[in-house]
Write a protein that holds these residues in place. Structure first.
Motif, short mmCIF file in Angstrom:
data_model
loop_
_atom_site.label_atom_id
_atom_site.label_comp_id
_atom_site.label_asym_id
_atom_site.label_seq_id
_atom_site.Cartn_x
_atom_site.Cartn_y
_atom_site.Cartn_z
N LEU A 127 0.79 -1.24 0.00
CA LEU A 127 0.00 0.00 0.00
C LEU A 127 0.82 1.28 0.00
CD1 LEU A 127 -2.63 -1.06 2.68
CD2 LEU A 127 -2.84 -1.18 0.19
N TYR A 128 2.11 1.19 0.34
CA TYR A 128 2.94 2.39 0.43
C TYR A 128 4.11 2.30 -0.53
CZ TYR A 128 0.31 2.84 4.74
OH TYR A 128 -0.71 2.92 5.63
N THR A 129 4.63 3.46 -0.92
CA THR A 129 5.78 3.45 -1.84
C THR A 129 7.00 2.93 -1.09
OG1 THR A 129 6.46 5.67 -1.24
CG2 THR A 129 4.93 5.46 -3.11
N ILE A 130 7.97 2.43 -1.87
CA ILE A 130 9.21 1.93 -1.28
C ILE A 130 9.87 3.06 -0.48
CG2 ILE A 130 11.57 1.21 -1.87
CD1 ILE A 130 9.69 -1.11 -2.30
N GLY A 131 9.88 4.26 -1.07
CA GLY A 131 10.51 5.41 -0.42
C GLY A 131 9.90 5.70 0.95
N ASN A 132 8.56 5.69 0.99
CA ASN A 132 7.89 5.98 2.27
C ASN A 132 8.20 4.92 3.32
OD1 ASN A 132 6.77 8.38 1.65
ND2 ASN A 132 4.77 7.55 1.05
N MET A 157 20.85 5.77 -0.13
CA MET A 157 20.99 4.34 0.18
C MET A 157 20.53 3.47 -1.00
SD MET A 157 22.34 2.48 2.37
CE MET A 157 22.53 3.17 4.00
N LEU A 158 19.45 3.91 -1.68
CA LEU A 158 18.99 3.15 -2.85
C LEU A 158 20.09 3.13 -3.92
CD1 LEU A 158 15.25 4.28 -3.25
CD2 LEU A 158 16.09 2.08 -2.43
N LYS A 159 20.80 4.25 -4.04
CA LYS A 159 21.91 4.34 -4.99
C LYS A 159 23.02 3.37 -4.58
CE LYS A 159 22.10 8.72 -6.38
NZ LYS A 159 22.51 10.11 -6.16
N LYS A 160 23.30 3.38 -3.28
CA LYS A 160 24.39 2.55 -2.75
C LYS A 160 24.16 1.06 -2.99
CE LYS A 160 27.50 3.04 0.67
NZ LYS A 160 28.00 4.22 1.11
N ASN A 165 18.35 4.59 -11.34
CA ASN A 165 17.32 5.63 -11.39
C ASN A 165 16.54 5.76 -10.06
OD1 ASN A 165 15.77 7.64 -12.38
ND2 ASN A 165 14.79 6.44 -14.00
N PRO A 166 17.24 5.92 -8.95
CA PRO A 166 16.55 5.94 -7.65
C PRO A 166 15.55 7.08 -7.49
CG PRO A 166 18.86 6.56 -7.40
CD PRO A 166 18.69 6.09 -8.80
N GLU A 167 15.77 8.21 -8.22
CA GLU A 167 14.84 9.35 -8.12
C GLU A 167 13.43 8.95 -8.56
OE1 GLU A 167 17.75 9.51 -9.64
OE2 GLU A 167 18.93 10.90 -8.42
#
Ligand SMILES: Nc1ncnc2c1ncn2[C@@H]1O[C@H](COP(=O)(O)OP(=O)(O)OP(=O)(O)O)[C@@H](O)[C@H]1O
Ligand SMILES: [Mg+2]
Length: 347
Positions: A127-132, A157-160, A165-167
């Motif tokens: 139900l929620y975005t990965i970022g949230n 951290m997603l970049k790491k 394309n983490p944005e």
């Protein structure tokens, strides 16, 4: 029902280099009208920055052992023994004496110790975005951080962990991620709180082989960077050789052999360890040749009589010893231990 554990003020000490010492851990699980002795006297230590591989067939108690360390076994599990853990502040706690849902344990889980599960899809809410979901981890553990700061850290951290394309990815939902990407996101989630101790329970089983190799490489490099200790649970001895410093071979709730990767692979002593190694596919094996299998299956750990748990599947079983008495642990050489009566004969 799990008995309420008394919180004691006792002081504990562990080896200077160690982050974890598990001593005679026993976990019994109440199932309907019987009690399953899932973990039967497990002891091991882990040094800071070390990776210990916990291997063994399905049902031998690997996950129950690791979940007991994290205090996340369900209420029908009851444990005895000691799980001594060194926190970041240097204090040594016996985790078994803590209230599993209490503030101290909740503070430790996530920031000091974390777990990566086999199936990354179930670790995220759809139900929620990965970022949230990742940012929430930071906001819970560090209430002073603003949402914008948390988002920035999640992006980094997603970049790491190698998410391209983490944005864009940060605002996507779990169903928009592939299995490998979800496992990377899960590793990112765990790293956000930089735990000193990580349990990786079959972290790559659900992934295809090329992605498996990428995730393992990622974990290895992150471990070097962050200096974590990893308890690595797997069926796959090939992964153990690649990832681990030490190996504990588990069978029917007990560690039957423990040693460095070199000791276990080049000088295995327990017939079960030898069987596991023999069942590995070989590079020069023809396709027509059948893989070796250990006959039989792991018995249910209920009402077990004093004996070696492996005796009825063991080609070297000594009648009158292995099938009717508790087997002690023998030292093969420093750091290499085996629980097998055959060692007595070898002197
Ligand atoms: N909550 C539970 N209720 C009842 N039995 C359980 C529970 N959790 C685990 N068990 C049983 O305890 C034993 C040990 O389980 P565990 O999950 O630790 O095995 P494992 O070594 O991790 O196996 P796998 O490799 O399949 O993950 C098994 O017989 C399992 O069926
Ligand atoms: Mg398991």
């Amino acid at each position: 029902m799990r008995r309420a554990k008394k919180i004691t003020r006792q002081e504990y000490t562990i080896g200077e280099e160690n982050i974890l010492e598990v001593k005679d851990l026993r976990v019994n699980i109440k199932v309907d009208d019987y009690v399953l002795n899932a973990v039967r006297g497990v002891s091991f230590t882990m040094k800071k920055g070390e990776t210990l591989g916990l291997v063994g067939e399905s049902g031998c108690g690997k996950s129950v052992t690791s979940k007991e360390i994290l205090g996340i076994n369900p209420n029908n599990c009851d444990s005895t023994g000691q799980v001594l853990f060194r926190t970041k502040s240097g204090k040594v706690l016996n985790l078994l004496t803590l209230d599993k849902d209490g503030e101290v344990y909740r503070g430790i889980r996530g920031t000091e110790m974390a777990m990566i599960f086999q199936e990354p899809m179930t670790a995220f809410s759809p139900l929620y975005t990965i970022g949230n979901q990742l940012a929430e981890i930071i906001l819970i553990h560090e209430p002073r951080t603003t949402k914008a700061q948390a988002r920035q850290r999640v992006l980094e951290m997603l970049k790491k962990v190698g998410i391209a394309n983490p944005e864009k990815r940060i605002d996507q939902y779990p169903h928009e991620f592939s299995g490998g990407m979800l496992q990377r996101a899960l590793i990112a989630m765990m790293l956000l709180c930089s735990p000193d101790f990580l349990v990786a329970d079959e972290p790559t089983t659900a992934l295809d082989v090329t992605i498996q190799a990428q995730i393992l490489e990622l974990m290895k490099s992150l471990q070097q960077e962050f200096g974590m200790s990893i308890l690595f649970i797997t069926h796959d001895l090939g992964t153990v050789a690649n990832m681990c410093d030490k190996v504990a071979v588990m069978y029917l709730g007990q560690i039957v052999e423990y040693g460095s990767v070199g000791q276990i692979f080049h000088n295995p002593q327990h017939p079960y360890t030898k069987g596991l190694l023999k069942s590995l596919p070989k590079m020069d094996q023809s396709r027509a040749e059948k893989l070796y299998v250990i006959d039989g299956a792991v018995p249910l750990a209920v009402n077990l009589k004093p004996s070696c748990g492996f005796h009825d599947r063991c080609g070297e079983c000594v009648k009158g010893t292995c099938d009717c008495q508790e087997i002690g642990t023998y030292t093969v050489e420093p750091g290499h231990y085996v629980r097998c009566a055959l060692m007595e004969r070898k002197g």
